[in-house]
Motif scaffolding. Structure first.
Motif, PDB file in Angstrom:
ATOM      1  N   ALA A 187      19.133   6.109  52.107  1.00 46.65           N
ATOM      2  CA  ALA A 187      18.144   5.486  52.992  1.00 46.65           C
ATOM      3  C   ALA A 187      18.124   6.186  54.343  1.00 46.65           C
ATOM      4  N   VAL A 188      19.289   6.598  54.821  1.00 45.21           N
ATOM      5  CA  VAL A 188      19.342   7.305  56.111  1.00 45.21           C
ATOM      6  C   VAL A 188      18.657   8.672  55.976  1.00 45.21           C
ATOM      7  N   LEU A 189      18.865   9.333  54.845  1.00 44.93           N
ATOM      8  CA  LEU A 189      18.164  10.607  54.605  1.00 44.93           C
ATOM      9  C   LEU A 189      16.645  10.386  54.582  1.00 44.93           C
ATOM     10  N   ILE A 190      16.223   9.354  53.863  1.00 42.19           N
ATOM     11  CA  ILE A 190      14.790   9.053  53.761  1.00 42.19           C
ATOM     12  C   ILE A 190      14.203   8.823  55.160  1.00 42.19           C
ATOM     13  N   LYS A 191      14.918   8.067  55.975  1.00 43.53           N
ATOM     14  CA  LYS A 191      14.416   7.774  57.326  1.00 43.53           C
ATOM     15  C   LYS A 191      14.376   9.036  58.189  1.00 43.53           C
ATOM     16  N   ASN A 194      32.037  16.681  46.800  1.00 41.70           N
ATOM     17  CA  ASN A 194      32.577  16.686  45.438  1.00 41.70           C
ATOM     18  C   ASN A 194      34.067  16.359  45.405  1.00 41.70           C
ATOM     19  N   VAL A 195      34.800  16.828  46.418  1.00 42.24           N
ATOM     20  CA  VAL A 195      36.252  16.658  46.427  1.00 42.24           C
ATOM     21  C   VAL A 195      36.656  15.299  47.031  1.00 42.24           C
ATOM     22  N   TYR A 196      36.418  15.144  48.322  1.00 43.60           N
ATOM     23  CA  TYR A 196      36.896  13.926  49.001  1.00 43.60           C
ATOM     24  C   TYR A 196      35.985  12.732  48.703  1.00 43.60           C
ATOM     25  N   GLY A 197      34.685  13.009  48.571  1.00 46.47           N
ATOM     26  CA  GLY A 197      33.747  11.927  48.256  1.00 46.47           C
ATOM     27  C   GLY A 197      34.052  11.364  46.878  1.00 46.47           C
ATOM     28  N   THR A 198      34.017  12.224  45.857  1.00 45.95           N
ATOM     29  CA  THR A 198      34.268  11.762  44.488  1.00 45.95           C
ATOM     30  C   THR A 198      35.670  11.189  44.360  1.00 45.95           C
ATOM     31  N   GLY A 199      36.633  11.830  45.038  1.00 44.43           N
ATOM     32  CA  GLY A 199      38.015  11.355  44.971  1.00 44.43           C
ATOM     33  C   GLY A 199      38.111   9.907  45.393  1.00 44.43           C
ATOM     34  N   GLN A 200      37.593   9.611  46.555  1.00 46.36           N
ATOM     35  CA  GLN A 200      37.736   8.246  47.075  1.00 46.36           C
ATOM     36  C   GLN A 200      36.819   7.244  46.362  1.00 46.36           C
ATOM     37  N   LEU A 238      29.282   5.241  41.658  1.00 45.45           N
ATOM     38  CA  LEU A 238      28.000   4.724  42.152  1.00 45.45           C
ATOM     39  C   LEU A 238      27.584   3.439  41.444  1.00 45.45           C
ATOM     40  N   SER A 239      28.134   3.197  40.257  1.00 45.37           N
ATOM     41  CA  SER A 239      27.756   1.996  39.511  1.00 45.37           C
ATOM     42  C   SER A 239      28.633   0.809  39.871  1.00 45.37           C
ATOM     43  N   ALA A 240      29.935   1.057  40.007  1.00 45.52           N
ATOM     44  CA  ALA A 240      30.848  -0.058  40.278  1.00 45.52           C
ATOM     45  C   ALA A 240      31.233  -0.135  41.755  1.00 45.52           C
ATOM     46  N   ALA A 241      30.955   0.945  42.492  1.00 48.42           N
ATOM     47  CA  ALA A 241      31.197   0.912  43.947  1.00 48.42           C
ATOM     48  C   ALA A 241      29.928   1.406  44.638  1.00 48.42           C
ATOM     49  N   GLU A 242      30.039   1.865  45.864  1.00 51.30           N
ATOM     50  CA  GLU A 242      28.833   2.221  46.631  1.00 51.30           C
ATOM     51  C   GLU A 242      28.587   3.716  46.731  1.00 51.30           C
ATOM     52  N   GLY A 243      29.265   4.521  45.893  1.00 48.37           N
ATOM     53  CA  GLY A 243      29.122   5.967  46.004  1.00 48.37           C
ATOM     54  C   GLY A 243      30.024   6.484  47.101  1.00 48.37           C
ATOM     55  N   HIS A 244      29.829   7.753  47.423  1.00 43.32           N
ATOM     56  CA  HIS A 244      30.689   8.377  48.442  1.00 43.32           C
ATOM     57  C   HIS A 244      30.471   7.711  49.795  1.00 43.32           C
ATOM     58  N   PRO A 245      31.494   7.730  50.618  1.00 43.24           N
ATOM     59  CA  PRO A 245      31.347   7.207  51.975  1.00 43.24           C
ATOM     60  C   PRO A 245      30.294   7.978  52.782  1.00 43.24           C
ATOM     61  N   SER A 246      29.725   7.270  53.742  1.00 43.55           N
ATOM     62  CA  SER A 246      28.650   7.840  54.570  1.00 43.55           C
ATOM     63  C   SER A 246      29.069   9.153  55.234  1.00 43.55           C
ATOM     64  N   GLU A 247      30.324   9.229  55.668  1.00 44.88           N
ATOM     65  CA  GLU A 247      30.779  10.394  56.425  1.00 44.88           C
ATOM     66  C   GLU A 247      30.629  11.704  55.657  1.00 44.88           C
ATOM     67  N   VAL A 248      30.839  11.686  54.330  1.00 47.25           N
ATOM     68  CA  VAL A 248      30.646  12.936  53.574  1.00 47.25           C
ATOM     69  C   VAL A 248      29.187  13.143  53.205  1.00 47.25           C
ATOM     70  N   MET A 249      28.484  12.035  52.883  1.00 43.61           N
ATOM     71  CA  MET A 249      27.071  12.187  52.524  1.00 43.61           C
ATOM     72  C   MET A 249      26.280  12.743  53.705  1.00 43.61           C
ATOM     73  N   ASP A 250      26.764  12.507  54.908  1.00 45.12           N
ATOM     74  CA  ASP A 250      26.151  13.041  56.120  1.00 45.12           C
ATOM     75  C   ASP A 250      25.929  14.549  55.986  1.00 45.12           C
ATOM     76  N   MET A 251      26.958  15.248  55.513  1.00 46.17           N
ATOM     77  CA  MET A 251      26.840  16.707  55.405  1.00 46.17           C
ATOM     78  C   MET A 251      26.008  17.118  54.186  1.00 46.17           C
ATOM     79  N   SER A 252      26.215  16.437  53.073  1.00 37.97           N
ATOM     80  CA  SER A 252      25.418  16.776  51.876  1.00 37.97           C
ATOM     81  C   SER A 252      23.930  16.640  52.193  1.00 37.97           C
ATOM     82  N   PHE A 253      23.605  15.539  52.867  1.00 42.43           N
ATOM     83  CA  PHE A 253      22.182  15.273  53.116  1.00 42.43           C
ATOM     84  C   PHE A 253      21.615  16.116  54.250  1.00 42.43           C
TER      85      PHE A 253
END
Ligand code: ARJ
Length: 421
Positions: A58-62, A185-191, A341-356
């Motif tokens: 949603a933050v990326l979309i905005k 992929n590493v820290y996001g998927t890990g956590q 992504l199904s049982a939790a909320e996906g990667h934390p915002s801090e890593v998605m910040d860079m991916s996005f």
């Protein structure tokens, strides 16, 4: 109001707060937003997106909207949509087609709807949107400048398409940026994978035999987090260098046929199908927990599992108990779809910040090239390395961390091949 289909608009307020929570942890996107708010480089451009509808997305979309883009969006997995976030986006006028728990037919119906407005750009996670365009909507291709792809599996698909001459417009492999694969992929998927397992089961990780299939970036991230929680980690691999890395990092390496007998928790992170199949389920211990964090739900063969089960029931949310013909009970999380992504909320915002930020930059590169009257070749491209360093630099600055700078003498030393002993 834009066209949309979401589960329940009444969830919008909760979704809005979730998005605000993510926003405050995504400073690189905030910097891009501030930079392009006035100039609106995407003005006049329509982006169709197919990527997990989460608070981070949603933050990326905005960010795209603030930079002038018109968007139409669907989720890229039937179980990953956060319904409150989707509701908030719909209420804010975003054309969004996504809800949690859709079936495959509905999934493609949503993709079809995002193509109704004839986009100039596509944005994918897993390549289902771009593949749909190439298969079903070839009439749209002349109008499309290019696309971007988020994940390893999608990039793999696109490279195969390009090799076979089936790709019809240029794409950027966002996944191939260092600030994507070496962090997300590493820290996001890990956590987030551990998060998903815990939310679905609440079991103790310490002391468990934790089997990770695939020791790529995602698998190694999960393995090392599980180890940190006290698990005995077992790696299964097909690639010698990855297996070697796994063993030197302190994990056990064995074949899945052996691991199946001793594992307490199994997670697949391979990108290929049939990693855990019927004979594996039958040799597992009573109580084994099995899940997947790869993009598609084909890594665990549920069709074979159905054939060897006596009964099944949902014992907890995202946790299906299968009683097998041999009397043992095993547990499948999130129907074999990405557990994070199904049982939790996906990667934390801090890593998605860079991916996005990479998604944004790649879409912008396509638009800028178009505006300059030139074209990228029809192939799978990568953004220049400097852009990685720029994103990492902004991220570090927002964390308040400072770097050294090379001196003039050090730069000269670096350039001088004659300097030795
Ligand atoms: C949106 C997410 C999130 C999240 O970048 C990750 C990747 O490569 C995907 C494979 O499908 C999932 C994607 N991802 C992980 N977490 N996308 N929001 N919170």
């Amino acid at each position: 109001m834009a066209k949309f289909k979401v589960k329940d608009l009444k969830l919008a307020e909760q979704g809005k707060m979730k998005i605000e929570w993510a926003e405050s942890r995504m400073p690189v996107l905030a910097a891009l937003r501030a930079k392009y708010k006035k100039t609106k480089p995407f003005k006049g451009f329509k982006i169709a997106g197919c990527l997990h509808v989460t608070k981070e997305t949603a933050v990326l979309i905005k960010t795209f909207i603030d930079a002038g883009a018109e968007l139409s969006w669907s989720g890229c997995n039937p179980l990953s949509t956060q319904d409150d976030v989707a509701a908030s986006l719909a209420k804010d006028g975003v054309s969004i087609f996504a809800w949690h728990g859709m079936n495959t037919k509905e999934f493609y119906w949503c993709i079809d709807r995002t193509l109704d407005f004839k986009p100039h750009l596509t944005l994918d996670d897993g390549a289902d949107l771009i593949f749909t365009v190439h298969k079903k909507y070839t009439n749209l291709i002349p109008n499309i400048i290019g696309g971007t792809e988020e994940t390893t599996t999608g990039v793999h698909r696109l490279r195969k398409m390009a090799e076979k001459g089936a790709l019809k417009y240029p794409v950027f492999a966002v996944n191939d940026m260092i600030t994507k694969w070496d962090f997300d992929n590493v820290y996001g998927t890990g956590q987030s994978s551990i998060d998903g397992i815990l939310r679905a089961t609440s079991v103790l990780i310490a002391g468990k035999n934790f089997v990770v299939a695939g020791y790529g970036h995602c698998g190694s991230g999960v393995a090392n987090r599980a180890k940190g929680l006290g698990a005995n980690v077992i790696i299964t691999e097909v690639k010698p260098t990855s297996a070697l890395k796994g063993t030197l990092e302190g994990h056990e390496v064995m074949k899945m046929d052996e691991a199946a007998k001793v594992g307490d928790i199994f997670i697949t992170a391979t990108g290929v199908k049939d990693v855990i199949v019927g004979r594996h389920f039958l040799s597992m211990k009573d109580g084994a927990i099995i899940c997947n964090t790869g993009h598609y739900d084909c890594e665990i063969n549920l069709v074979e599992l159905e054939k060897i089960k006596k009964s099944k029931r949902t014992i907890r949310p995202n946790c299906e108990e299968y009683t097998l013909n041999n009397g043992k009970k095993i547990y499948i999380l999130a129907q074999g779809r990405l557990v994070n992504l199904s049982a939790a909320e996906g990667h934390p915002s801090e890593v998605m910040d860079m991916s996005f930020a990479n998604q944004f930059n790649a879409q912008l590169a396509l638009v800028n090239m178009y505006k300059s009257g030139k074209k990228y070749s029809v192939d799978v491209h990568k953004l220049p390395d400097e852009m990685d360093q720029e994103i990492a630099g902004v991220k570090l600055a927002t964390m308040g961390l400072k770097l050294d700078k090379l001196t003039k003498e050090q730069i000269m030393y670096n350039d001088d091949f004659s300097a030795g002993t």
